[in-house]
Scaffold this motif. Sequence first.
Motif, PDB file in Angstrom:
ATOM      1  N   ASP A 177       0.809  -1.219   0.000  1.00 34.04           N
ATOM      2  CA  ASP A 177       0.000   0.000   0.000  1.00 34.04           C
ATOM      3  C   ASP A 177       0.845   1.273   0.000  1.00 34.04           C
ATOM      4  O   ASP A 177       0.306   2.383   0.038  1.00 34.04           O
ATOM      5  CB  ASP A 177      -0.946   0.021   1.196  1.00 34.04           C
ATOM      6  CG  ASP A 177      -2.077  -0.994   1.044  1.00 34.04           C
ATOM      7  OD1 ASP A 177      -2.579  -1.137  -0.084  1.00 34.04           O
ATOM      8  OD2 ASP A 177      -2.442  -1.641   2.039  1.00 34.04           O
ATOM      9  N   ALA A 178       2.175   1.123  -0.048  1.00 35.45           N
ATOM     10  CA  ALA A 178       3.044   2.294  -0.111  1.00 35.45           C
ATOM     11  C   ALA A 178       3.032   2.870  -1.523  1.00 35.45           C
ATOM     12  O   ALA A 178       2.734   2.182  -2.504  1.00 35.45           O
ATOM     13  CB  ALA A 178       4.465   1.914   0.291  1.00 35.45           C
ATOM     14  N   ILE A 179       3.379   4.146  -1.640  1.00 37.94           N
ATOM     15  CA  ILE A 179       3.474   4.780  -2.954  1.00 37.94           C
ATOM     16  C   ILE A 179       4.767   4.311  -3.626  1.00 37.94           C
ATOM     17  O   ILE A 179       5.853   4.432  -3.059  1.00 37.94           O
ATOM     18  CB  ILE A 179       3.463   6.313  -2.839  1.00 37.94           C
ATOM     19  CG1 ILE A 179       2.149   6.791  -2.206  1.00 37.94           C
ATOM     20  CG2 ILE A 179       3.660   6.965  -4.197  1.00 37.94           C
ATOM     21  CD1 ILE A 179       2.119   8.282  -1.919  1.00 37.94           C
ATOM     22  N   ALA A 180       4.638   3.794  -4.829  1.00 36.09           N
ATOM     23  CA  ALA A 180       5.811   3.330  -5.587  1.00 36.09           C
ATOM     24  C   ALA A 180       6.500   4.492  -6.292  1.00 36.09           C
ATOM     25  O   ALA A 180       7.722   4.621  -6.257  1.00 36.09           O
ATOM     26  CB  ALA A 180       5.399   2.268  -6.604  1.00 36.09           C
ATOM     27  N   TYR A 181       5.712   5.325  -6.944  1.00 33.86           N
ATOM     28  CA  TYR A 181       6.289   6.481  -7.635  1.00 33.86           C
ATOM     29  C   TYR A 181       5.221   7.560  -7.774  1.00 33.86           C
ATOM     30  O   TYR A 181       4.023   7.299  -7.644  1.00 33.86           O
ATOM     31  CB  TYR A 181       6.862   6.101  -9.008  1.00 33.86           C
ATOM     32  CG  TYR A 181       5.867   5.512  -9.992  1.00 33.86           C
ATOM     33  CD1 TYR A 181       5.055   6.326 -10.786  1.00 33.86           C
ATOM     34  CD2 TYR A 181       5.747   4.124 -10.148  1.00 33.86           C
ATOM     35  CE1 TYR A 181       4.155   5.783 -11.695  1.00 33.86           C
ATOM     36  CE2 TYR A 181       4.843   3.584 -11.056  1.00 33.86           C
ATOM     37  CZ  TYR A 181       4.065   4.413 -11.827  1.00 33.86           C
ATOM     38  OH  TYR A 181       3.163   3.876 -12.723  1.00 33.86           O
TER      39      TYR A 181
ATOM     40  N   GLN B 216       2.286   0.639  -4.865  1.00 33.84           N
ATOM     41  CA  GLN B 216       2.967  -0.602  -5.237  1.00 33.84           C
ATOM     42  C   GLN B 216       1.970  -1.626  -5.768  1.00 33.84           C
ATOM     43  O   GLN B 216       2.231  -2.312  -6.750  1.00 33.84           O
ATOM     44  CB  GLN B 216       3.718  -1.171  -4.022  1.00 33.84           C
ATOM     45  CG  GLN B 216       4.897  -0.340  -3.545  1.00 33.84           C
ATOM     46  CD  GLN B 216       6.125  -0.470  -4.416  1.00 33.84           C
ATOM     47  OE1 GLN B 216       6.171  -1.268  -5.359  1.00 33.84           O
ATOM     48  NE2 GLN B 216       7.159   0.295  -4.107  1.00 33.84           N
ATOM     49  N   ARG B 217       0.807  -1.738  -5.143  1.00 33.76           N
ATOM     50  CA  ARG B 217      -0.163  -2.741  -5.599  1.00 33.76           C
ATOM     51  C   ARG B 217      -0.776  -2.365  -6.947  1.00 33.76           C
ATOM     52  O   ARG B 217      -1.175  -3.243  -7.711  1.00 33.76           O
ATOM     53  CB  ARG B 217      -1.253  -2.976  -4.548  1.00 33.76           C
ATOM     54  CG  ARG B 217      -2.030  -1.763  -4.128  1.00 33.76           C
ATOM     55  CD  ARG B 217      -3.091  -2.148  -3.086  1.00 33.76           C
ATOM     56  NE  ARG B 217      -3.716  -1.001  -2.464  1.00 33.76           N
ATOM     57  CZ  ARG B 217      -4.706  -0.304  -3.011  1.00 33.76           C
ATOM     58  NH1 ARG B 217      -5.200  -0.671  -4.187  1.00 33.76           N
ATOM     59  NH2 ARG B 217      -5.222   0.740  -2.378  1.00 33.76           N
ATOM     60  N   ASN B 218      -0.871  -1.059  -7.255  1.00 37.21           N
ATOM     61  CA  ASN B 218      -1.317  -0.645  -8.581  1.00 37.21           C
ATOM     62  C   ASN B 218      -0.340  -1.140  -9.648  1.00 37.21           C
ATOM     63  O   ASN B 218      -0.732  -1.720 -10.665  1.00 37.21           O
ATOM     64  CB  ASN B 218      -1.414   0.877  -8.683  1.00 37.21           C
ATOM     65  CG  ASN B 218      -2.394   1.510  -7.713  1.00 37.21           C
ATOM     66  OD1 ASN B 218      -2.162   2.622  -7.240  1.00 37.21           O
ATOM     67  ND2 ASN B 218      -3.494   0.836  -7.405  1.00 37.21           N
TER      68      ASN B 218
END
Length: 533
Positions: free
Chosen positions: A165-169, A187-189
């Motif tokens: 659930d953290a922001i990847a970018y 991250q999951r997106n």
Amino acid sequence: MADQRTLYERFAASADAHPGTAALETGGRVLGYAELRRLAEHTAARILGALGGRRPERVGVLANRTVAAYASYLAAQRLGAAAVPLGPEVAPARLTAIARAARLDAVLAEPAAEQHARHTEFPCPVLPFTETAGQVEAAGQVETAGQVETAGQVADLPPYRPCPDAIAYIVFTSGSTGTPKGVPVLQRNASAMLDHATARYGIGPGSRVSQTFDLTFDPTAWDMFTAWSTGATLVVPARSDLVRPARFIREHRVTHWFSVPSVITYARRLRDLAPDSMPELRWTLFGGEPLTLEQAAAWRVAAPGSVLENLYGPTELTVSCTQYRLPADPAHWPATANGTVPIGTPYPHLDALVLDDDGHRADEGELCLRGPQRFPGYLDPAENPGRFVRFDGDRATVHDDLEAPAAELYYRTGDRVRRGADGALLHLGRLDQQVKIRGHRVELGDVEAALRTAAGVAEAVVAVVRAPGEPEPSLAAAYTGTAQDPLALRAHLAGLLPVYMLPRGFTHLDAFPLNANRKIDRRAVAGILSAHG
């Protein structure tokens, strides 16, 4: 069950399984997976050292197409931070606005961008990227965060803790107000997108995946991590290589090519697309702007052994969300009203609606989507109202709240589409390309499509201009291909369009100007047309 591995977990698994395999080829250099991983980890340790051991949440990457760019991006992922690509050629004032909106904790700058960084008001430390670790490793020591240590060991680098659930970018796009608009992708997106792409396109060890986009353009994430999730090699052309894609693909044995369609136009001008000139290319993907059937046909002649797909997707839906595969036999290709390749059908794990102006299901209207690739809402919550809808099974209602949109809400793409008899969607243009001329609604895309049907016209852009002294705005057109008689063009369009939709002038250009993402720069074309009066 869906694979919830983060971007770094995917890369690290490939590094464990294929340490000696080439992970990255850029600027004449080749880095293996183990080497790239080591460099990313030492860079991550430098960030921690500069921040006194505090883990950053957002790391800016002021680099493009260099080892510094990719190692820095991976370093941010290793720390569990969001990578925020920053274009080294972007004006300092815009970089300052992005840095503040992103609330950056640190910025990594490639050597060529350090001078540029000095003119930008970054609210955080700016660290010059260094490969000192890799250069002295043979002597048994590396330098990291001001300390000297044994090669292969990274001081004070904590264990990696994955969080889906953290922001990847975070990618910044142009906002309607002129202020950069931050789009965070979780991250999951990204994981949902990668699971689909790596399986569909058969990417794995031995695959050589192109990386044609600048780091600030979100398809870069597709390129990097479809390759690095599977043990494939990321092959990066210089910008100068993009005008001769067939030569680059042939010389670098690229198996998977992904770019905007504009490269076809430039390649044809330079006679780069000779028949059968790309024998090793297996997959070709285009996206980012409409792909015309004429462009696809030209590419097909040069790469007859390549499967050709058209992809579509806004940044908010994680790179791509629909797909259309052109049949192997061009005789079976669709004939579309506007001469473009359909954008196809939504990915099977996404839910799509086409809504008319009243919010009801329709065969033509605005495309809205939801599902595991939908982003969680804009970085600035003030951008959220009006961009999402709730559908009760009969009618959609616009979501106007500031809070983060719930998962059941659909994202409004702002794109007008038409569903064909086969279920494939045809992109008709942007909703914001609808203008009023003398009281009539005009879709600029409709005029452009009609202009492309004229013999010798390759591409077309229509804009609204206002000549000095004229009380009302009018339409003007620019086109590429063979120069035409303006009266003949107007007569051709008069047989297809009502009088109020006819451009009052036609400007021939050898090629359209492109923006930093290699898309047609419509604003620049409009400026040219306005200057021509």
